[in-house]
Design a protein around this motif. Sequence first.
Motif, PDB file in Angstrom:
ATOM      1  N   PHE A 226       0.851  -1.174   0.000  1.00  0.00           N
ATOM      2  CA  PHE A 226       0.000   0.000   0.000  1.00  0.00           C
ATOM      3  C   PHE A 226       0.895   1.234   0.000  1.00  0.00           C
ATOM      4  N   VAL A 227       0.384   2.322  -0.521  1.00  0.00           N
ATOM      5  CA  VAL A 227       1.095   3.594  -0.446  1.00  0.00           C
ATOM      6  C   VAL A 227       0.187   4.598   0.257  1.00  0.00           C
ATOM      7  N   ILE A 228       0.780   5.368   1.175  1.00  0.00           N
ATOM      8  CA  ILE A 228       0.059   6.418   1.893  1.00  0.00           C
ATOM      9  C   ILE A 228       0.561   7.752   1.349  1.00  0.00           C
ATOM     10  N   ALA A 229      -0.291   8.479   0.691  1.00  0.00           N
ATOM     11  CA  ALA A 229       0.115   9.746   0.083  1.00  0.00           C
ATOM     12  C   ALA A 229      -1.131  10.529  -0.315  1.00  0.00           C
ATOM     13  N   ASP A 230      -0.939  11.798  -0.633  1.00  0.00           N
ATOM     14  CA  ASP A 230      -2.025  12.640  -1.120  1.00  0.00           C
ATOM     15  C   ASP A 230      -2.306  12.278  -2.574  1.00  0.00           C
ATOM     16  N   SER A 239      -2.576   5.183 -11.403  1.00  0.00           N
ATOM     17  CA  SER A 239      -2.633   4.371 -12.618  1.00  0.00           C
ATOM     18  C   SER A 239      -3.976   3.672 -12.782  1.00  0.00           C
ATOM     19  N   MET A 240      -4.748   3.581 -11.711  1.00  0.00           N
ATOM     20  CA  MET A 240      -6.069   2.951 -11.789  1.00  0.00           C
ATOM     21  C   MET A 240      -6.915   3.500 -10.638  1.00  0.00           C
ATOM     22  N   LYS A 241      -8.079   4.023 -10.950  1.00  0.00           N
ATOM     23  CA  LYS A 241      -8.968   4.556  -9.921  1.00  0.00           C
ATOM     24  C   LYS A 241     -10.206   3.682  -9.805  1.00  0.00           C
ATOM     25  N   PHE A 242     -10.495   3.217  -8.591  1.00  0.00           N
ATOM     26  CA  PHE A 242     -11.662   2.364  -8.365  1.00  0.00           C
ATOM     27  C   PHE A 242     -12.931   3.222  -8.347  1.00  0.00           C
ATOM     28  N   SER A 243     -13.967   2.757  -9.017  1.00  0.00           N
ATOM     29  CA  SER A 243     -15.249   3.465  -8.987  1.00  0.00           C
ATOM     30  C   SER A 243     -15.858   3.397  -7.588  1.00  0.00           C
ATOM     31  N   ASP A 263       5.872  -4.762  -8.124  1.00  0.00           N
ATOM     32  CA  ASP A 263       6.668  -4.156  -9.194  1.00  0.00           C
ATOM     33  C   ASP A 263       6.424  -2.650  -9.291  1.00  0.00           C
ATOM     34  N   GLY A 264       6.386  -1.989  -8.125  1.00  0.00           N
ATOM     35  CA  GLY A 264       6.218  -0.542  -8.107  1.00  0.00           C
ATOM     36  C   GLY A 264       4.788  -0.059  -8.084  1.00  0.00           C
ATOM     37  N   GLN A 265       3.819  -0.962  -8.239  1.00  0.00           N
ATOM     38  CA  GLN A 265       2.403  -0.608  -8.162  1.00  0.00           C
ATOM     39  C   GLN A 265       1.903  -0.860  -6.738  1.00  0.00           C
ATOM     40  N   TYR A 266       1.178   0.118  -6.184  1.00  0.00           N
ATOM     41  CA  TYR A 266       0.666   0.008  -4.820  1.00  0.00           C
ATOM     42  C   TYR A 266      -0.821   0.310  -4.787  1.00  0.00           C
ATOM     43  N   LEU A 267      -1.493  -0.257  -3.794  1.00  0.00           N
ATOM     44  CA  LEU A 267      -2.861   0.152  -3.495  1.00  0.00           C
ATOM     45  C   LEU A 267      -2.793   1.500  -2.786  1.00  0.00           C
ATOM     46  N   LEU A 268      -3.525   2.482  -3.290  1.00  0.00           N
ATOM     47  CA  LEU A 268      -3.484   3.832  -2.724  1.00  0.00           C
ATOM     48  C   LEU A 268      -4.463   3.924  -1.555  1.00  0.00           C
ATOM     49  N   CYS A 269      -3.916   4.187  -0.367  1.00  0.00           N
ATOM     50  CA  CYS A 269      -4.722   4.230   0.852  1.00  0.00           C
ATOM     51  C   CYS A 269      -4.881   5.680   1.311  1.00  0.00           C
ATOM     52  N   ARG A 270      -6.136   6.053   1.561  1.00  0.00           N
ATOM     53  CA  ARG A 270      -6.421   7.411   2.031  1.00  0.00           C
ATOM     54  C   ARG A 270      -7.713   7.406   2.818  1.00  0.00           C
ATOM     55  N   GLU A 271      -7.679   8.001   4.019  1.00  0.00           N
ATOM     56  CA  GLU A 271      -8.865   8.145   4.867  1.00  0.00           C
ATOM     57  C   GLU A 271      -9.553   6.812   5.126  1.00  0.00           C
ATOM     58  N   ALA A 278      -1.494   3.052  -7.627  1.00  0.00           N
ATOM     59  CA  ALA A 278      -0.649   4.218  -7.878  1.00  0.00           C
ATOM     60  C   ALA A 278       0.818   3.828  -7.796  1.00  0.00           C
ATOM     61  N   ARG A 279       1.655   4.651  -8.434  1.00  0.00           N
ATOM     62  CA  ARG A 279       3.105   4.539  -8.354  1.00  0.00           C
ATOM     63  C   ARG A 279       3.657   5.786  -7.676  1.00  0.00           C
ATOM     64  N   VAL A 280       4.820   5.627  -7.035  1.00  0.00           N
ATOM     65  CA  VAL A 280       5.500   6.784  -6.470  1.00  0.00           C
ATOM     66  C   VAL A 280       6.213   7.507  -7.610  1.00  0.00           C
ATOM     67  N   ASN A 281       6.019   8.807  -7.701  1.00  0.00           N
ATOM     68  CA  ASN A 281       6.638   9.614  -8.746  1.00  0.00           C
ATOM     69  C   ASN A 281       8.154   9.565  -8.604  1.00  0.00           C
ATOM     70  N   SER A 282       8.844   9.310  -9.703  1.00  0.00           N
ATOM     71  CA  SER A 282      10.303   9.234  -9.674  1.00  0.00           C
ATOM     72  C   SER A 282      10.932  10.551  -9.254  1.00  0.00           C
TER      73      SER A 282
END
Length: 557
Positions: A226-230, A239-243, A263-271, A278-282
Motif C-alpha cells: 500500500f502507499v500512503i500519500a495525497d 494508474s487505476m482509480k476504483f469506482s 513491481d512498483g504498483q501500490y494500493l493507494l490508501c487514504r482516509e 498508484a506509483r511513487v513519482n520518480s
Amino acid sequence: MFEQIGFGLGARAYLVGFTANADAPFPICFEPETDALAAVELSLVDRVGQERYEANPWSDFRISSPRHHDQMHRYLLNRMRGEVIRDGLEASEPGGQQYFFVGEPGLVNGFAVHPVIAVPRRRWDSKPALSRREIPGDRFEIVPSLQHSLIRELLRQATADLSQQDPPEEFSAQWSDRSELIRRAARALVGSACRLSGDDFSHEIVIALDEVSAQPYEGRASAGGFVIADPDGPNVLLSMKFSKTIGLPDTRSLRKSLEMSGDGQYLLCREGKIHGMARVNSGYDPADESVFTLDVVGRGAWELRHLDVPLLRVTNTRPSLPTPRIDESKFLDTAERVLSSATPVALGRLWRLTLLAAGAKHGSMLVVHPNAETEALRFLPQAQLIEPVDLDDETFQAATSIDGAVLLGPDSMCHAVGVILDGEATGEGLASRGARFNSAVRYHAGHGSGALIVVVSEDGMIDLLPDLPRRVTRVEVEDAVIHLEETVTEDPDFENFFRRHDHIEALAFYLSAEQCERVNGARDLIETHRAQRSNLTLSGWPRFAPNSLMDENFFLD
C-alpha cells in the motif's frame, strides 16, 4: 523491551527528583545514587526550564477550558525542564556517549521525579529514523522511529506509575503489558507516517495489515503493498482509480486487490479506504517525507517504509525494528571461514545469488558444498544434475522455482537443482520451524558438514548454517573479565557488577577455563556480600564453563 524490538542491550533507566521544600536535606536526588551521573550539576534546572518555557511560542497559547489550559502549559513547562536535564546529562563526561530522554515528573513525597532513559549513541544512530519531528503550526507530536515511539510509551508509563497514590517499588511490566506497550509504539509510528502524508485517518490501518498479511489467496502467501500519500499531489501517479472504494475492514476484498500490486504498483490508501492503484513519482524528493509504503513481505509480515528505508517490521502482530533479511558482513565472514578455498570473486557471486534467493516470494535453499561434484552424484536420483555452470539471474530464479535446493561449489558453479536433502534427526532442529529449515539442520549435521547453507523460508525468514558466533579479539574478552573483577570490593555496587556480568554472559562462548574460574570466583564473592547484607541464604546460580566448540578460529588476530 529494547531487546524485544531488536534494538539490542544498552538502554538504562534513571530517576531524578527535585523538591522546593527548603527543609529537605537534599533538594535534588538521583537514582541510582552510586552512578557517576549522580554527580552531574542540575541545580539550574528550575530557572533555565522556566526561561525556555517563556521563550517557547506555545507559552502564549490560550485554551478556553481552564483545566485543559493548565494541563497543556504544565506539560510544556515539564518538557522544557526535561530538555534542561537532558542537556546537562549529555554534556557531562559520564553521559557523553549516550542520548538521554526525560519524561514528565510524578509527585513522590514532595519530589517531582522525572523518569530518564539513556541509550548508547552509536547504536541509536545506526537505527532508521525520519528527519521530520513536527508539522509546522501543528501541536501533533511526530515520532520519527519505533525506538523514539517506544521511549515515549515507556516514559509515559513510568510517569503514570510514579503518579500513583502509593509510590511503586519497581517498574515491572508483565510480558503481556510489555507487548502492548510495543504495539502502542508501533501504532503511533504508523500514525505519524499517516499524519506526515496529510492523512489523519490511521487507526484502522495496522489492524487491516495484520489481517490481510495473514490471509492467503488461492493458497498463496500475501505479497504486495500500500502507499500512503495525497492522491491529488504530485508525489504519486494514479494508474487505476476504483469506482467504488474498498474499506480497510473488508479483508477479503482487500486481500484480492493486493494481488494486483507489486513491481512498483501500490494500493493507494487514504482516509481508511483504498482508492485505486498508484506509483511513487520518480521525482519525489525524499526530504519531503510525505509518501510512505506498507509492504506485505510474507505470511503475517509487513513493513512500513519511506522509499527504500524500512522503519518498522511487524511479524504475526509483533512489532520490531527492521533488520536486513541477511547481513552481508555476516554472510561473507561465515563463508570465508567455512569455504576456505573460495576466492573473493566467488564469494561475491555467492552473495549475489543469496540476495536473489532472499528476494523470491516463496522459500528456497542454497547449499554450497566443498565437494559439490561428488555430492551431486550421491544425491541421484533425488536431484537433477546439470553441467557445472555459473548461473545468471534469470536461470537462477528458474532453478529456485521448483522444490528442492540448489547445489553449488565454493567456486559458485551450480552442479544440481531440485536437491532433496537427506539426514537423520539429531535433536538440533526447532519444532516451531518448518520442514525446509529442519531438513537443512539434519543435512548439515551429516553429509552437509562443512557446507554453507542459506535457508529462505516462505514467511521471509532467512537462516545461515552454520550460525557461527562473531570473531572477537582476545583483548576484548580479557578486558570484560578484568572490569568485572574490579567491581568486587569490600562495599560493592551490585548494579554495576551485574551490568558487567551481562557483558560477560554475552561473551561466554569465548571464555577460557582460566577466565571461567575468575568469573565464577567474582560471582561467589558478590553473592556472599549480598547474603551478608540482606541476611539471606546463598542460592545457586549457573556457573560458567568453557564451550567445547570454541577454538582459535573465533579470535581475530
